[in-house]
Scaffold this motif. Structure first.
Motif, PDB file in Angstrom:
ATOM      1  N   TRP A   3       0.821  -1.209   0.000  1.00  0.00           N
ATOM      2  CA  TRP A   3       0.000   0.000   0.000  1.00  0.00           C
ATOM      3  C   TRP A   3       0.856   1.260   0.000  1.00  0.00           C
ATOM      4  O   TRP A   3       0.353   2.359   0.152  1.00  0.00           O
ATOM      5  N   GLN A  10       3.431   2.308   2.025  1.00  0.00           N
ATOM      6  CA  GLN A  10       3.991   2.833   3.269  1.00  0.00           C
ATOM      7  C   GLN A  10       5.266   2.057   3.595  1.00  0.00           C
ATOM      8  O   GLN A  10       5.406   0.887   3.260  1.00  0.00           O
ATOM      9  N   ASP A  64       0.137  -0.058   8.554  1.00  0.00           N
ATOM     10  CA  ASP A  64      -0.796   0.623   7.645  1.00  0.00           C
ATOM     11  C   ASP A  64      -1.515   1.703   8.437  1.00  0.00           C
ATOM     12  O   ASP A  64      -2.491   1.440   9.130  1.00  0.00           O
ATOM     13  N   VAL A 123      -2.027   4.696   6.649  1.00  0.00           N
ATOM     14  CA  VAL A 123      -2.366   5.639   5.580  1.00  0.00           C
ATOM     15  C   VAL A 123      -3.698   5.359   4.889  1.00  0.00           C
ATOM     16  O   VAL A 123      -4.354   6.278   4.415  1.00  0.00           O
ATOM     17  N   GLN A 124      -4.097   4.102   4.815  1.00  0.00           N
ATOM     18  CA  GLN A 124      -5.328   3.777   4.080  1.00  0.00           C
ATOM     19  C   GLN A 124      -6.594   4.116   4.858  1.00  0.00           C
ATOM     20  O   GLN A 124      -7.622   4.408   4.264  1.00  0.00           O
ATOM     21  N   GLN A 164      -8.540   2.179   6.476  1.00  0.00           N
ATOM     22  CA  GLN A 164      -9.597   1.179   6.306  1.00  0.00           C
ATOM     23  C   GLN A 164      -9.704   0.218   7.489  1.00  0.00           C
ATOM     24  O   GLN A 164     -10.775  -0.286   7.776  1.00  0.00           O
ATOM     25  N   TYR A 183     -12.087  -3.820   6.773  1.00  0.00           N
ATOM     26  CA  TYR A 183     -11.988  -3.825   5.313  1.00  0.00           C
ATOM     27  C   TYR A 183     -11.082  -4.963   4.841  1.00  0.00           C
ATOM     28  O   TYR A 183     -11.411  -5.689   3.902  1.00  0.00           O
ATOM     29  N   THR A 184      -9.938  -5.137   5.517  1.00  0.00           N
ATOM     30  CA  THR A 184      -8.970  -6.155   5.116  1.00  0.00           C
ATOM     31  C   THR A 184      -9.571  -7.548   5.154  1.00  0.00           C
ATOM     32  O   THR A 184      -9.343  -8.351   4.253  1.00  0.00           O
ATOM     33  N   THR A 208      -8.931   2.297  12.320  1.00  0.00           N
ATOM     34  CA  THR A 208      -8.391   2.700  11.021  1.00  0.00           C
ATOM     35  C   THR A 208      -6.955   2.252  10.777  1.00  0.00           C
ATOM     36  O   THR A 208      -6.443   2.403   9.684  1.00  0.00           O
ATOM     37  N   GLU A 209      -6.263   1.720  11.786  1.00  0.00           N
ATOM     38  CA  GLU A 209      -4.866   1.337  11.638  1.00  0.00           C
ATOM     39  C   GLU A 209      -4.667  -0.151  11.921  1.00  0.00           C
ATOM     40  O   GLU A 209      -5.355  -0.736  12.755  1.00  0.00           O
TER      41      GLU A 209
END
Length: 191
Positions: A85, A87, A104, A106-107, A109, A113-114, A151-152
């Motif tokens: 992604w 980073q 992660d 930055v995304q 999500q 989501y993953t 989110t992380e």
């Protein structure tokens, strides 16, 4: 490109149908439980009671300390690369293993989501009380995604290098990836 749009539209439709299937005794009101929390919040497999600040450690090679690296048999000097992604991540090698930790932040999500992409939409594991999902498990390698907040997340990608690594107490590569992920979690400050 149209295939991607069709897949995204289908996923969005399924997600919407899943939400529509949720109901509570009174329309528009969540089902209450003791302590003021809703049943859905208590039973949420992605719930994180004590989020960690993954973004606070800007150098991914600092996600594991020298003592932890020595404990798993990795070199104490990591090398930075880029994750899928984009980073920065860090990789360590050793005679017994290859290891990569990819944060992660930055995304935005998160694991929810993953898991839609790599699992059946639910965490498949838990690491130190944090929801996690295993990916790419074989007899010699495993990846563990761990959620540190909504989110992380980070990915520990672990691969056995020699058979004597199994003799050192890590016969299961996913258990090894989870142990390393737990070490990372210990090094993260609270959010």
């Amino acid at each position: 490109m149209n295939t991607t749009r069709t897949t995204l539209a289908a996923a969005a439709s399924l997600f919407g149908l899943g939400l529509a299937g949720c109901s509570s005794p009174t329309p528009g009101q969540p089902e209450p439980t003791t302590g003021g929390e809703t049943t859905s919040a208590v039973n949420d497999p992605f719930r994180i009671d004590q989020p960690k600040n993954l973004k606070a450690i800007s150098d991914p090679c600092q996600l594991l300390n020298p003592q932890q690296l020595q404990e798993v048999g990795a070199t104490t000097t990591g090398r930075q690369d880029k994750s899928q992604w984009g980073q920065a991540n860090c990789a360590w090698d050793g005679a017994k293993l290859a290891l990569q930790v990819s944060p992660d932040t930055v995304q935005g999500q998160g694991l929810r989501y993953t898991t839609k992409i790599v699992a059946d939409g639910k965490p498949t594991a838990e690491v130190a009380g944090y929801p996690a999902t295993h990916v790419g498990a074989t007899s010699g390698s495993c990846g563990t995604y761990v959620s540190t907040s909504d989110t992380e997340l980070f990915l520990v990608d672990f691969q056995m290098g020699t058979e004597d690594f199994k003799a050192s107490g890590f016969s299961d590569p996913c258990a090894a990836a989870d142990k390393i992920a737990e070490m990372v979690i210990k090094n993260l400050p609270p959010a």
